[in-house]
Design a protein around this motif. Structure first.
Motif: not given
Length: 226
Positions: A38, A203-206
């Protein structure tokens, strides 16, 4: 609290007249070798314009140490120096979108500053984890710098932070790179209210490591009419 009288032209924000791509490249050579996906260059472009500040990076004429010495600083920056225990590697600013044929670049509410932060082993407190003060220092810095950007351009040292409220949600392991994200929530005359989060967005959910809010008072005359 005394208002800053520093000349905002003593520092450069992107686009910079004195800090060239070569200087920026040398600055990046001090970054960790492995950045999370990211934080790679293409991903960071979406965060907005890069803040290029001579007091952090130097320029073609001066190293960062000589620049700071000649412009009144006494030491290295707490969170922007190569030797900082917790170091902001880069800030990027995105201003609000304005309507077509409007008055120009957006400013004020909705302005967002995003950065990547390296928590080095020198920030260690408990075994393998960073001191909570390293997290709050980063949030304090981000709130102050977004205050300097309230007019739609970065104008360093045109205000001062008077309040920072933080909530630490999760301990940070040493040698971790996280994202700091702060947005101007409200502007009342010379008061700039900001909300800030320290997160891992991979990740999928920060994962939220810390969150908070703060208040910056802008010097008189910086904001039109105030």
């Amino acid at each position: 609290m005394v208002e800053s009288t520093a000349n905002p032209n003593n520092n450069c924000c992107t686009p910079s007249a004195t800090t060239t791509p070569a200087v920026i490249s040398n600055h990046k050579k001090s970054w960790p070798n492995d950045l999370p996906s990211w934080a790679e260059g293409n991903a960071r472009q979406a965060w907005g314009e890069r803040l290029t500040i001579d007091e952090w990076e130097g320029n073609d004429q001066q190293t960062v140490d000589s620049y700071r010495r000649d412009h009144g600083w006494k030491g290295s920056d707490l969170v922007h120096s190569i030797s900082s225990p917790v170091r902001i590697l880069e800030y990027r600013i995105r201003y609000p979108i304005v309507i077509p044929h409007g008055p120009g670049r957006g400013a004020g509410e909705g302005t967002m500053l995003t950065g990547m932060v390296h928590f080095t082993p020198k920030a260690e407190s408990h075994q393998g984890f960073c001191h909570g003060g390293s997290m709050t220092s980063i949030m304090d810095d981000a709130i102050g710098w977004i205050g300097f950007c309230v007019t739609g351009e970065c104008r360093p040292w045109t205000g001062f932070t008077v309040q920072v409220n933080t909530s630490l949600k999760k301990p940070v392991e040493v040698d971790t790179i996280l994202m700091i994200r702060v947005v101007i929530d409200k502007v009342e005359r010379r008061k700039v209210f900001a909300k800030v989060m320290l997160v891992d967005p991979l990740v999928e959910k920060e994962v939220v490591y810390a969150m908070g809010d703060g208040l910056v008072i802008i010097n008189r005359g910086v904001i039109t009419g105030h």
